[in-house]
Design an enzyme around this catalytic site. Sequence first.
Site, short mmCIF file in Angstrom:
data_model
loop_
_atom_site.label_atom_id
_atom_site.label_comp_id
_atom_site.label_asym_id
_atom_site.label_seq_id
_atom_site.Cartn_x
_atom_site.Cartn_y
_atom_site.Cartn_z
N TRP A 199 -10.09 0.24 -5.08
CA TRP A 199 -9.56 1.59 -4.86
C TRP A 199 -8.12 1.71 -5.38
O TRP A 199 -7.69 2.74 -5.86
CB TRP A 199 -9.62 1.89 -3.36
CG TRP A 199 -9.23 3.26 -2.93
CD1 TRP A 199 -8.21 3.60 -2.09
CD2 TRP A 199 -9.86 4.51 -3.27
NE1 TRP A 199 -8.17 4.96 -1.88
CE2 TRP A 199 -9.18 5.54 -2.60
CE3 TRP A 199 -10.95 4.85 -4.08
CZ2 TRP A 199 -9.52 6.89 -2.72
CZ3 TRP A 199 -11.30 6.20 -4.20
CH2 TRP A 199 -10.59 7.20 -3.52
N LYS A 234 4.30 2.20 -2.27
CA LYS A 234 4.69 3.39 -3.05
C LYS A 234 6.13 3.76 -2.68
O LYS A 234 6.97 4.04 -3.54
CB LYS A 234 3.76 4.57 -2.74
CG LYS A 234 2.25 4.30 -2.90
CD LYS A 234 1.41 5.53 -2.56
CE LYS A 234 0.02 5.28 -2.00
NZ LYS A 234 -0.98 4.66 -2.79
N SER A 241 0.82 -1.21 0.00
CA SER A 241 0.00 0.00 0.00
C SER A 241 0.86 1.27 0.00
O SER A 241 1.74 1.40 -0.83
CB SER A 241 -0.95 -0.06 1.20
OG SER A 241 -2.05 0.75 0.94
N HIS A 248 -7.92 -5.51 0.54
CA HIS A 248 -6.65 -4.81 0.67
C HIS A 248 -5.86 -5.39 1.84
O HIS A 248 -6.33 -5.41 2.97
CB HIS A 248 -6.98 -3.33 0.93
CG HIS A 248 -5.81 -2.42 0.88
ND1 HIS A 248 -5.03 -2.25 -0.24
CD2 HIS A 248 -5.29 -1.58 1.83
CE1 HIS A 248 -4.10 -1.35 0.02
NE2 HIS A 248 -4.22 -0.94 1.26
#
Length: 434
Positions: free
Chosen positions: A364, A277, A273, A414
């Site tokens: 998402w 990044k 998540s 997620h």
Amino acid sequence: MTILPDLSRPHSRTSTSLVKLVFVVIMLVQVPQVSRAQQKENMSEAAVPPYILPNPLLAPDGKLITTAAGWNAVQRPGIYHLFEQNVYGRYPAPSIPLRFVLRESGTFTAGIKARRKQVRIYFLPTDSTVYLDVLIYLPASHKGSVPVFAAYNFSGNPSIANDPAILPPGRQHAGPGPVLQPGAPASDTASWPVDDILRQGYGLAVAWYRDIEPDNSMGWKSGIRSTLQQALAIKPEEWGAIGAWAWGLSRLMDYLQQDRDIDGKKVALLGHSRLGKAALWAGASDRRFSIVVSNESGEGGAALSKRWYGETIEAITRNFPHWFVPAYQQYANNTTALPVDQHMLLSLVAPRPLYVASAAGDQWSDPKGEFLAAVNAGPVYALFGKRGIGTDSLPPLMHPVGETIRYHIRPGKHGITRYDWQQYLAFAAEQWGR
Ligand code: GTR
């Protein structure tokens, strides 16, 4: 920066066919451009408007880069610089000598016997308040140096395993999220299958990302963007929290490089998540990471930004203004103006092995946008004779695809699961020839 075509080598037949491949792959996902303000979030595939992806091999003078040498010398630095300017900010060179202090060592049985080390990395020569606490597990039976998975955790080192010897964070960092209670059961063991990792002969090195910067809009005031401002000669607004977290991963790598129990040439960097990044930006910036794994990193990570689906630049910069440089905000409702897209971030990992993973229940993060970014990093890998995803159709659930770039989508929400880890461990074994 001026980007020039690579004239150092004549075009071979291979490079000509690579160029054709580039066109084919790019054409598959490129459709005529529309200018449309992406005001809201879109969760309908049918409503995704056409968009154009920049070709990572197309130099600003209109010539195509066709060799690995040309990529490394010309296009890679140019694209990297665009990400620095527009997305994550500068990645300061480590101009300070680090200090490593072994705080604790011992054993732990996580299904299998592990050696444990807890190291504090100090970032300043005399100050003892700026540091990163690292927890390392190594398979006890293993002799010599071992390959490791390195990663940040979300909730502090004590959250990853029910091991009472794990030292609590040196300080509590402001939210979001619960404050860690000493002695409470580990809250996130499901994300960290320590036994599986060790059983396959790998070590695990983790740290809490909030040691580097608390994850809120005021976090920079107490994080390294303030405390190391002078030492690194960088102003807080010249990078964002993701940039700072990524930089911290490089310092973790500095430690791993000199620990004789660890094979510094085989360090896989993983992130989930927002930490995915950070892992991608660290992997792009620091070529010592030999494998990079993005687990559901989504917008600002592996997912394409110009594809209007799921989280948008508008939403992410509104909700998390501290993650990126201020310049990123200008693309909030104007993604067509963004000179890069995230397939180019993935390209910066080339030719090193890269794993991108999504979850079907995590729309998402835009699983398809993550997949298409992985597909479109392929032409850069091809310059190095490496195969990428090998298909432009989203694979069925739990069917990993691709060679040096691999992708899977699994059912569920997620998170990072044992299934995800099993794929990463198998990928590492394959790539490292174990
Ligand atoms: C979400 C955010 C995502 C992702 C996620 C996470 O709220 O919108 O970009 O980073 O948090 O880190 O869990």
